[in-house]
Write a protein that holds these residues in place. Sequence first.
Motif, PDB file in Angstrom:
ATOM      1  N   LYS A  50       0.825  -1.202   0.000  1.00 28.18           N
ATOM      2  CA  LYS A  50       0.000   0.000   0.000  1.00 28.18           C
ATOM      3  C   LYS A  50       0.864   1.258   0.000  1.00 28.18           C
ATOM      4  N   THR A  65      -3.800   0.474  -3.201  1.00 30.16           N
ATOM      5  CA  THR A  65      -3.581  -0.918  -2.788  1.00 30.16           C
ATOM      6  C   THR A  65      -3.287  -1.813  -3.995  1.00 30.16           C
ATOM      7  N   ASP A 139      -6.751   0.524  -6.926  1.00 38.05           N
ATOM      8  CA  ASP A 139      -6.989  -0.738  -6.212  1.00 38.05           C
ATOM      9  C   ASP A 139      -6.861  -1.875  -7.221  1.00 38.05           C
TER      10      ASP A 139
END
Length: 226
Positions: A50, A65, A139
């Motif tokens: 992260k 992430t 993400d």
Amino acid sequence: MKEKLKVIRNGFIYVSILWLAACSSTGSKTSENETEEKSIQSQLIDSTIKETMVLPDHSDSGVFTLKYIYFLDPQEVYQYSINEIIKSAVASSIQLEDSSVDLTQKLDGAFFQGLLKDFKKMAMESLIDNDYPMLWEYDCSVSVDTNFKEFAEVNYDIYSFMGGAHGNGYSVYNLVNKKDGKTLELKDILSDEKAFTKVAEKYFRKLQKLSTEADLDEEGYWFDNN
């Protein structure tokens, strides 16, 4: 004399048994080591990393992430193919124009960490001289399933927002032939694509609650030739 020969014979048998046991034990240990070494060489490595982005006035923050996976020292041709698919997917999702990461290097943790740091760098640079600074989003989740007999499945789910009108999200599944490492296409699985498409469309319309006459393009779906 007979007693002496008896002792020698018994001693020879005892030594022989010890020698055979030692050979058996050594052979077993070598086999286990070879199996263990092969397992280590082709194991799947996975981790989640992260990076955090904070607005200049500290009014808001976001987390980027990346959940990655790859084959460490791949042994099979399909494992090499899977690593290349993952490398290409993750690199293109970040849309790097000037990357500090060598995109030709083999996969390891540093490769993914470098890409995510580059994304954060671009996100922070986007705030410079921006009257309305916006948080970027990223993400990415990559998974691999090798439990199928003839192929392995690679899946990646990606969502990113880079300050435009809207974000972009997509999911992609690749089936990789375990024999030759090639990505399977519909034609490799289906004997009649046209017939299958008609059946699939029927169920798709039912699932999306669309009539048989509804124009798919007008309903917001992007299919070739509608």
